[in-house]
Design a protein around this motif. Structure first.
Motif, PDB file in Angstrom:
ATOM      1  N   ALA A  64       0.840  -1.212   0.000  1.00 23.60           N
ATOM      2  CA  ALA A  64       0.000   0.000   0.000  1.00 23.60           C
ATOM      3  C   ALA A  64       0.871   1.258   0.000  1.00 23.60           C
ATOM      4  O   ALA A  64       0.496   2.284  -0.553  1.00 23.60           O
ATOM      5  N   GLU A  65       2.090   1.165   0.611  1.00 27.60           N
ATOM      6  CA  GLU A  65       2.985   2.341   0.663  1.00 27.60           C
ATOM      7  C   GLU A  65       3.423   2.754  -0.738  1.00 27.60           C
ATOM      8  O   GLU A  65       3.750   3.910  -0.981  1.00 27.60           O
ATOM      9  N   ALA A  66       3.443   1.759  -1.643  1.00 32.40           N
ATOM     10  CA  ALA A  66       3.927   2.057  -2.998  1.00 32.40           C
ATOM     11  C   ALA A  66       2.858   2.755  -3.846  1.00 32.40           C
ATOM     12  O   ALA A  66       3.141   3.178  -4.966  1.00 32.40           O
ATOM     13  N   PHE A  67       1.638   2.872  -3.300  1.00 33.62           N
ATOM     14  CA  PHE A  67       0.534   3.415  -4.107  1.00 33.62           C
ATOM     15  C   PHE A  67       0.823   4.827  -4.610  1.00 33.62           C
ATOM     16  O   PHE A  67       0.586   5.143  -5.772  1.00 33.62           O
ATOM     17  N   LYS A  68       1.364   5.689  -3.737  1.00 34.86           N
ATOM     18  CA  LYS A  68       1.583   7.091  -4.097  1.00 34.86           C
ATOM     19  C   LYS A  68       2.467   7.198  -5.361  1.00 34.86           C
ATOM     20  O   LYS A  68       2.119   7.893  -6.316  1.00 34.86           O
ATOM     21  N   SER A  69       3.603   6.487  -5.358  1.00 37.45           N
ATOM     22  CA  SER A  69       4.523   6.541  -6.512  1.00 37.45           C
ATOM     23  C   SER A  69       3.883   5.899  -7.738  1.00 37.45           C
ATOM     24  O   SER A  69       3.995   6.402  -8.858  1.00 37.45           O
ATOM     25  N   TRP A  70       3.223   4.772  -7.510  1.00 38.40           N
ATOM     26  CA  TRP A  70       2.609   4.014  -8.615  1.00 38.40           C
ATOM     27  C   TRP A  70       1.522   4.847  -9.310  1.00 38.40           C
ATOM     28  O   TRP A  70       1.471   4.960 -10.528  1.00 38.40           O
ATOM     29  N   ARG A 133       8.938  20.181 -15.637  1.00 37.95           N
ATOM     30  CA  ARG A 133       7.727  20.696 -15.001  1.00 37.95           C
ATOM     31  C   ARG A 133       7.106  19.611 -14.113  1.00 37.95           C
ATOM     32  O   ARG A 133       6.672  19.881 -13.000  1.00 37.95           O
ATOM     33  N   ALA A 134       7.111  18.359 -14.625  1.00 40.39           N
ATOM     34  CA  ALA A 134       6.529  17.255 -13.851  1.00 40.39           C
ATOM     35  C   ALA A 134       7.259  17.094 -12.524  1.00 40.39           C
ATOM     36  O   ALA A 134       6.624  16.973 -11.466  1.00 40.39           O
ATOM     37  N   ALA A 135       8.605  17.125 -12.561  1.00 36.07           N
ATOM     38  CA  ALA A 135       9.385  16.964 -11.326  1.00 36.07           C
ATOM     39  C   ALA A 135       9.042  18.087 -10.340  1.00 36.07           C
ATOM     40  O   ALA A 135       8.823  17.840  -9.145  1.00 36.07           O
ATOM     41  N   LEU A 136       8.959  19.307 -10.847  1.00 27.42           N
ATOM     42  CA  LEU A 136       8.685  20.460  -9.984  1.00 27.42           C
ATOM     43  C   LEU A 136       7.276  20.390  -9.388  1.00 27.42           C
ATOM     44  O   LEU A 136       7.073  20.658  -8.206  1.00 27.42           O
ATOM     45  N   ILE A 137       6.316  20.005 -10.214  1.00 26.58           N
ATOM     46  CA  ILE A 137       4.926  19.914  -9.747  1.00 26.58           C
ATOM     47  C   ILE A 137       4.798  18.828  -8.676  1.00 26.58           C
ATOM     48  O   ILE A 137       4.151  19.025  -7.646  1.00 26.58           O
ATOM     49  N   LEU A 138       5.425  17.677  -8.932  1.00 23.15           N
ATOM     50  CA  LEU A 138       5.359  16.590  -7.951  1.00 23.15           C
ATOM     51  C   LEU A 138       5.934  17.050  -6.612  1.00 23.15           C
ATOM     52  O   LEU A 138       5.409  16.735  -5.551  1.00 23.15           O
ATOM     53  N   ASP A 143       4.241  17.389  -2.729  1.00 25.22           N
ATOM     54  CA  ASP A 143       5.214  17.033  -1.704  1.00 25.22           C
ATOM     55  C   ASP A 143       5.809  15.621  -1.879  1.00 25.22           C
ATOM     56  O   ASP A 143       5.985  14.887  -0.907  1.00 25.22           O
ATOM     57  N   TYR A 144       6.083  15.250  -3.113  1.00 30.70           N
ATOM     58  CA  TYR A 144       6.754  13.965  -3.358  1.00 30.70           C
ATOM     59  C   TYR A 144       8.218  14.101  -2.929  1.00 30.70           C
ATOM     60  O   TYR A 144       8.849  15.135  -3.176  1.00 30.70           O
ATOM     61  N   SER A 145       8.755  13.052  -2.310  1.00 31.82           N
ATOM     62  CA  SER A 145      10.169  13.067  -1.934  1.00 31.82           C
ATOM     63  C   SER A 145      11.016  12.808  -3.189  1.00 31.82           C
ATOM     64  O   SER A 145      10.484  12.383  -4.215  1.00 31.82           O
ATOM     65  N   TYR A 146      12.328  13.033  -3.086  1.00 33.80           N
ATOM     66  CA  TYR A 146      13.202  12.773  -4.240  1.00 33.80           C
ATOM     67  C   TYR A 146      13.110  11.297  -4.652  1.00 33.80           C
ATOM     68  O   TYR A 146      13.118  10.967  -5.819  1.00 33.80           O
TER      69      TYR A 146
ATOM     70  N   GLU B   8      24.842  25.968  -5.678  1.00 34.41           N
ATOM     71  CA  GLU B   8      23.403  26.281  -5.706  1.00 34.41           C
ATOM     72  C   GLU B   8      22.558  25.018  -5.785  1.00 34.41           C
ATOM     73  O   GLU B   8      21.470  24.968  -5.231  1.00 34.41           O
ATOM     74  N   ILE B   9      23.068  23.997  -6.502  1.00 31.69           N
ATOM     75  CA  ILE B   9      22.305  22.744  -6.628  1.00 31.69           C
ATOM     76  C   ILE B   9      22.098  22.113  -5.245  1.00 31.69           C
ATOM     77  O   ILE B   9      21.036  21.559  -4.953  1.00 31.69           O
ATOM     78  N   ASP B  10      23.104  22.265  -4.353  1.00 37.44           N
ATOM     79  CA  ASP B  10      22.961  21.739  -2.994  1.00 37.44           C
ATOM     80  C   ASP B  10      21.999  22.596  -2.181  1.00 37.44           C
ATOM     81  O   ASP B  10      21.271  22.084  -1.335  1.00 37.44           O
ATOM     82  N   LEU B  11      22.001  23.903  -2.478  1.00 40.20           N
ATOM     83  CA  LEU B  11      21.058  24.785  -1.772  1.00 40.20           C
ATOM     84  C   LEU B  11      19.624  24.396  -2.111  1.00 40.20           C
ATOM     85  O   LEU B  11      18.738  24.415  -1.269  1.00 40.20           O
ATOM     86  N   SER B  12      19.430  24.035  -3.396  1.00 41.35           N
ATOM     87  CA  SER B  12      18.101  23.624  -3.847  1.00 41.35           C
ATOM     88  C   SER B  12      17.657  22.351  -3.115  1.00 41.35           C
ATOM     89  O   SER B  12      16.517  22.245  -2.658  1.00 41.35           O
ATOM     90  N   ALA B  13      18.580  21.396  -2.979  1.00 41.69           N
ATOM     91  CA  ALA B  13      18.259  20.151  -2.259  1.00 41.69           C
ATOM     92  C   ALA B  13      18.107  20.426  -0.758  1.00 41.69           C
ATOM     93  O   ALA B  13      17.296  19.790  -0.082  1.00 41.69           O
ATOM     94  N   TYR B  14      18.870  21.396  -0.237  1.00 40.84           N
ATOM     95  CA  TYR B  14      18.767  21.789   1.184  1.00 40.84           C
ATOM     96  C   TYR B  14      17.373  22.349   1.463  1.00 40.84           C
ATOM     97  O   TYR B  14      16.747  22.036   2.471  1.00 40.84           O
ATOM     98  N   LEU B  15      16.918  23.163   0.509  1.00 38.59           N
ATOM     99  CA  LEU B  15      15.580  23.744   0.614  1.00 38.59           C
ATOM    100  C   LEU B  15      14.512  22.646   0.684  1.00 38.59           C
ATOM    101  O   LEU B  15      13.526  22.764   1.401  1.00 38.59           O
ATOM    102  N   ASP B  16      14.748  21.572  -0.049  1.00 43.68           N
ATOM    103  CA  ASP B  16      13.787  20.457  -0.069  1.00 43.68           C
ATOM    104  C   ASP B  16      14.008  19.468   1.091  1.00 43.68           C
ATOM    105  O   ASP B  16      13.351  18.433   1.133  1.00 43.68           O
ATOM    106  N   ARG B  17      14.940  19.749   1.949  1.00 38.98           N
ATOM    107  CA  ARG B  17      15.314  18.850   3.053  1.00 38.98           C
ATOM    108  C   ARG B  17      15.684  17.465   2.529  1.00 38.98           C
ATOM    109  O   ARG B  17      15.314  16.444   3.067  1.00 38.98           O
ATOM    110  N   GLU B  18      16.439  17.468   1.430  1.00 37.60           N
ATOM    111  CA  GLU B  18      16.823  16.193   0.800  1.00 37.60           C
ATOM    112  C   GLU B  18      18.344  16.130   0.701  1.00 37.60           C
ATOM    113  O   GLU B  18      18.913  15.897  -0.353  1.00 37.60           O
ATOM    114  N   ILE B  19      18.994  16.354   1.815  1.00 38.13           N
ATOM    115  CA  ILE B  19      20.448  16.417   1.822  1.00 38.13           C
ATOM    116  C   ILE B  19      20.953  15.703   3.078  1.00 38.13           C
ATOM    117  O   ILE B  19      20.235  15.639   4.079  1.00 38.13           O
ATOM    118  N   SER B  20      22.182  15.175   3.004  1.00 37.77           N
ATOM    119  CA  SER B  20      22.694  14.441   4.165  1.00 37.77           C
ATOM    120  C   SER B  20      22.893  15.400   5.345  1.00 37.77           C
ATOM    121  O   SER B  20      23.166  16.590   5.142  1.00 37.77           O
TER     122      SER B  20
END
Lengths: 180, 170
Positions: A64-70, A133-138, A143-146, B8-20
């Protein structure tokens, strides 16, 4: 997070559970499709097709956790397909992106996006290549994580990081230029 | 920004709280002293906030009704009869493969000759069709070929639609 028991019920073919799942996720799904396509009718069509795919293929979902990405992946792929069908899909070679030399420390005067400049921001967003744009919107809208973005777009984590940074840089550059 | 300890690329990831945590501490320490990076981060934050605050239309309140209606229509059309058509599509593909593997080159050769002499072939077909007697056997054969063609066409269409729906989902 989606209730695992709800997913199990949908897997068993329960239409009431499916309707519940749909009601709880439709606005999020719509935001992604609309963010990529910038057209309410197209976004609605994509969402409708996405839910049919969800219903028919949910048995393939392992947890169920995988639903968001899927779910995000289905919507994003369908949105890209729709964008290609309409001849609006924009992509950009990597060397052109690295050529955007603007940095966020340029222009020392205050940078602000005021209410009246929101229109400009929407136009600048449309200028971005679809995958950026898709990456930024997500990220910004849903609030999608990396990690989740990497699963949705099938790209490595490092590419997510650079894609988001490039998207922001291009957006900033476009707003600064203001020639839209 | 070249002489700065952070990119700057690290600042962008820092902003997203996606950094070590380690890199995060380095950046925070650097931000205490570097006005340029502080401003860059501030602009990124403003931009990010502005994108987050952009208006989004509401989803159509009848979406659920539409989707469920479509699913029910599909359910009705998924009768054993329709499944037979789908399997007919697959069978036609298999039959085509069986014919093409041993006789493919001869068939393509024949098609090449037929297309090259299209006018003569068409004349011949029209002439022959007038000469074939209207016996019940010939009519039945004609009807079988026509029905087979229609079924294969329908089967292929169903097969294609089913595959198109499944292709994106893994």
């Amino acid at each position: 997070m989606i209730d695992p028991s709800l997913i199990e019920q949908v897997k068993a073919g329960n239409l009431t559970a499916f309707e519940k799942l749909l009601q709880s996720t439709q606005q999020k799904g719509f935001n992604i499709a609309y963010g990529i396509l910038h057209d309410t009718l197209d976004a609605e069509d994509v969402l409708q097709e996405a839910y049919l795919q969800v219903f028919h293929n949910i048995k393939k979902l392992k947890t169920a956790e995988a639903f968001k990405s899927w779910f995000g992946k289905i919507i994003t792929h369908l949105s890209f397909r729709r964008s290609k069908e309409k001849g609006r899909f924009k992509t950009i070679p990597l060397h052109e992106i690295t050529q955007v030399e603007t940095t966020f420390s340029d222009n020392p005067e205050t940078f602000m996006v005021k209410q009246e400049e929101k229109e400009q921001l929407i136009k600048a967003l449309k200028f971005l290549p679809d995958e950026y744009r898709a990456a930024l919107i997500l990220r910004e809208w849903e609030d999608y994580s990396y990690q989740e973005i990497s699963e949705v777009l099938d790209i490595p984590l490092g590419t997510v990081k650079s894609r988001l940074f490039s998207a922001r840089k291009m957006l900033f550059n476009k707003l600064k230029e203001g020639d839209m | 920004m070249g002489q700065c300890a952070c990119r700057e690329i690290d600042l962008s990831a820092y902003l997203d709280r996606e950094i070590s945590p380690e890199l995060s501490s380095v950046i925070e320490e650097h931000l205490q002293t570097c006005q340029k990076c502080k401003e860059a981060l501030n602009r990124m934050q403003l931009l990010s906030k502005a994108v987050q605050e952009l208006p989004r239309p509401s989803v159509n309140p009848f979406l659920a009704t539409k989707v469920l209606g479509q699913l029910q229509t599909e359910e009705i059309s998924e009768t054993p009869f329709v499944r037979l058509f789908e399997s007919w599509g697959i069978l036609s593909l298999v039959a085509l493969g069986i014919v093409l593997v041993p006789f493919g080159s001869s068939l393509f050769g024949l098609m090449y000759v037929l297309i090259k002499n299209l006018t003569i072939v068409l004349n011949l077909v029209v002439n022959l069709s007038w000469r074939v007697p209207m016996s019940p056997i010939n009519l039945a054969l004609g009807a079988i070929f026509m029905a087979g063609g229609i079924l294969a066409f329908y089967g292929f269409a169903r097969l294609y639609l089913t595959m198109a729906r499944k292709e994106l989902v893994s």
